[in-house]
Every structure is written in structure tokens, then in C-alpha cells.
Design a protein around this motif. Sequence first.
Motif, mmCIF file in Angstrom:
data_model
loop_
_atom_site.group_PDB
_atom_site.id
_atom_site.type_symbol
_atom_site.label_atom_id
_atom_site.label_comp_id
_atom_site.label_asym_id
_atom_site.label_seq_id
_atom_site.Cartn_x
_atom_site.Cartn_y
_atom_site.Cartn_z
ATOM 1 N N VAL A 23 0.832 -1.200 0.000
ATOM 2 C CA VAL A 23 0.000 0.000 0.000
ATOM 3 C C VAL A 23 0.866 1.248 0.000
ATOM 4 O O VAL A 23 2.037 1.201 0.362
ATOM 5 C CB VAL A 23 -0.948 0.051 1.234
ATOM 6 N N MET A 24 0.267 2.357 -0.411
ATOM 7 C CA MET A 24 0.839 3.687 -0.235
ATOM 8 C C MET A 24 -0.246 4.540 0.401
ATOM 9 O O MET A 24 -1.435 4.343 0.123
ATOM 10 C CB MET A 24 1.253 4.318 -1.567
ATOM 11 N N THR A 25 0.149 5.487 1.226
ATOM 12 C CA THR A 25 -0.827 6.403 1.794
ATOM 13 C C THR A 25 -1.143 7.491 0.773
ATOM 14 O O THR A 25 -0.404 7.690 -0.201
ATOM 15 C CB THR A 25 -0.303 7.066 3.083
ATOM 16 N N TYR A 26 -2.232 8.211 1.027
ATOM 17 C CA TYR A 26 -2.579 9.345 0.168
ATOM 18 C C TYR A 26 -1.414 10.327 0.120
ATOM 19 O O TYR A 26 -1.053 10.835 -0.941
ATOM 20 C CB TYR A 26 -3.834 10.050 0.683
ATOM 21 N N GLY A 27 -0.808 10.579 1.275
ATOM 22 C CA GLY A 27 0.338 11.485 1.340
ATOM 23 C C GLY A 27 1.549 10.947 0.611
ATOM 24 O O GLY A 27 2.293 11.712 -0.011
ATOM 25 N N ASP A 28 1.766 9.623 0.683
ATOM 26 C CA ASP A 28 2.879 9.012 -0.053
ATOM 27 C C ASP A 28 2.737 9.260 -1.552
ATOM 28 O O ASP A 28 3.712 9.574 -2.234
ATOM 29 C CB ASP A 28 2.928 7.495 0.172
ATOM 30 N N ARG A 39 -5.226 15.231 0.628
ATOM 31 C CA ARG A 39 -6.636 15.515 0.287
ATOM 32 C C ARG A 39 -6.882 15.499 -1.207
ATOM 33 O O ARG A 39 -7.911 15.013 -1.676
ATOM 34 C CB ARG A 39 -7.071 16.852 0.886
ATOM 35 N N GLN A 40 -5.944 16.017 -1.971
ATOM 36 C CA GLN A 40 -6.094 16.019 -3.424
ATOM 37 C C GLN A 40 -6.070 14.590 -3.965
ATOM 38 O O GLN A 40 -6.860 14.230 -4.834
ATOM 39 C CB GLN A 40 -5.005 16.870 -4.097
ATOM 40 N N VAL A 41 -5.154 13.781 -3.430
ATOM 41 C CA VAL A 41 -5.082 12.383 -3.852
ATOM 42 C C VAL A 41 -6.374 11.660 -3.461
ATOM 43 O O VAL A 41 -6.948 10.909 -4.257
ATOM 44 C CB VAL A 41 -3.848 11.679 -3.252
ATOM 45 N N GLY A 42 -6.855 11.889 -2.246
ATOM 46 C CA GLY A 42 -8.110 11.275 -1.805
ATOM 47 C C GLY A 42 -9.277 11.662 -2.692
ATOM 48 O O GLY A 42 -10.128 10.829 -3.014
ATOM 49 N N ARG A 43 -9.318 12.908 -3.102
ATOM 50 C CA ARG A 43 -10.396 13.379 -3.986
ATOM 51 C C ARG A 43 -10.329 12.666 -5.342
ATOM 52 O O ARG A 43 -11.344 12.222 -5.866
ATOM 53 C CB ARG A 43 -10.271 14.891 -4.172
ATOM 54 N N VAL A 44 -9.130 12.541 -5.885
ATOM 55 C CA VAL A 44 -8.971 11.828 -7.158
ATOM 56 C C VAL A 44 -9.442 10.392 -7.001
ATOM 57 O O VAL A 44 -10.194 9.876 -7.845
ATOM 58 C CB VAL A 44 -7.501 11.869 -7.643
ATOM 59 N N MET A 45 -9.029 9.735 -5.924
ATOM 60 C CA MET A 45 -9.410 8.336 -5.732
ATOM 61 C C MET A 45 -10.922 8.206 -5.563
ATOM 62 O O MET A 45 -11.524 7.267 -6.080
ATOM 63 C CB MET A 45 -8.670 7.741 -4.538
ATOM 64 N N ALA A 46 -11.538 9.144 -4.862
ATOM 65 C CA ALA A 46 -12.992 9.092 -4.659
ATOM 66 C C ALA A 46 -13.744 9.290 -5.973
ATOM 67 O O ALA A 46 -14.759 8.628 -6.222
ATOM 68 C CB ALA A 46 -13.417 10.151 -3.646
ATOM 69 N N TRP A 54 -7.907 0.601 -5.952
ATOM 70 C CA TRP A 54 -8.130 1.686 -4.983
ATOM 71 C C TRP A 54 -7.779 1.281 -3.561
ATOM 72 O O TRP A 54 -7.390 2.114 -2.753
ATOM 73 C CB TRP A 54 -9.579 2.162 -5.056
ATOM 74 N N TRP A 55 -7.907 0.010 -3.231
ATOM 75 C CA TRP A 55 -7.660 -0.468 -1.875
ATOM 76 C C TRP A 55 -6.181 -0.390 -1.503
ATOM 77 O O TRP A 55 -5.835 -0.514 -0.342
ATOM 78 C CB TRP A 55 -8.171 -1.902 -1.709
ATOM 79 N N ARG A 56 -5.321 -0.130 -2.471
ATOM 80 C CA ARG A 56 -3.883 -0.021 -2.194
ATOM 81 C C ARG A 56 -3.454 1.406 -1.863
ATOM 82 O O ARG A 56 -2.286 1.638 -1.556
ATOM 83 C CB ARG A 56 -3.080 -0.546 -3.382
ATOM 84 N N VAL A 57 -4.365 2.362 -1.930
ATOM 85 C CA VAL A 57 -4.084 3.742 -1.530
ATOM 86 C C VAL A 57 -4.918 3.983 -0.271
ATOM 87 O O VAL A 57 -6.144 3.930 -0.323
ATOM 88 C CB VAL A 57 -4.432 4.744 -2.650
ATOM 89 N N VAL A 58 -4.228 4.218 0.845
ATOM 90 C CA VAL A 58 -4.876 4.128 2.155
ATOM 91 C C VAL A 58 -4.557 5.308 3.061
ATOM 92 O O VAL A 58 -3.661 6.106 2.781
ATOM 93 C CB VAL A 58 -4.451 2.820 2.866
ATOM 94 N N ARG A 59 -5.279 5.346 4.173
ATOM 95 C CA ARG A 59 -5.003 6.327 5.220
ATOM 96 C C ARG A 59 -3.699 5.977 5.921
ATOM 97 O O ARG A 59 -3.332 4.800 6.029
ATOM 98 C CB ARG A 59 -6.140 6.322 6.248
#
Length: 111
Positions: A23-28, A39-46, A54-59
Motif C-alpha cells: 500500500v501507499m498512503t494518500y500522502g505518499d 486531500r487532493q489524492v483522496g479526492r482523485v481516488m474518490a 483503490w484499496w492499495r491507496v490508504v489512510r
Amino acid sequence: MDALPEYAERVLEVAERIPPGRVMTYGDVAEWLDEGGPRQVGRVMALYGGGVPWWRVVRADGALLPGHELRALRHYRAEGTPLREATAAAEGHTPRIDMKRARWDGGGTHI
């Protein structure tokens, strides 16, 4: 159909490169791209992440994505992603990702 924004394409490319079980975090992802933030990465993923793993990009805390815990957990178990089982006191008794063992650094090559 409109084209994806360039930043979204780059985020999704990173998500696709994360190996199974890692996994990688949103910040990573943002740091790896040297652009945006969690937040920008989270928005793109959403908005656009349904077609990539998608499950590989995490908090960063390893908590499973609210509302998608069971789907994500099936993927993690199938891929052998390291998990920390929840204690009986944990809300929902849902495991967390073992970030020390599951976190991927991107392999050093940037997009």
C-alpha cells in the motif's frame, strides 16, 4: 466523455503500480508525484479510482476506508497484505493494515 485531469491520470498511474499486498498512503502518493497533498489524492481516488486497485491507496493510520471495509478486506486477504487484527475493544472489530510491513516506497522510479 471528458478526459481525466492530468493530475488525476498521474495519481491513478501510481495506484496501478502499487504491487499486490502493498500500500501507499494518500500522502505518499502526493509526495511521490511531488504535487498536491493527501486531500487532493483522496479526492482523485474518490472520483476516479474505481477502475484501479483503490484499496492499495490508504489512510496513514492503516484504517480501512469507511463504507468499503469489507470489499477492501477481501482484496487485502486475497493479496496477502499484512494486517493487524482488531482487538475486541476496537470499533467495528475491523483489522487495520500493518503499515510497517505493507507500505511501499514506490520503487524509486517516478512517473
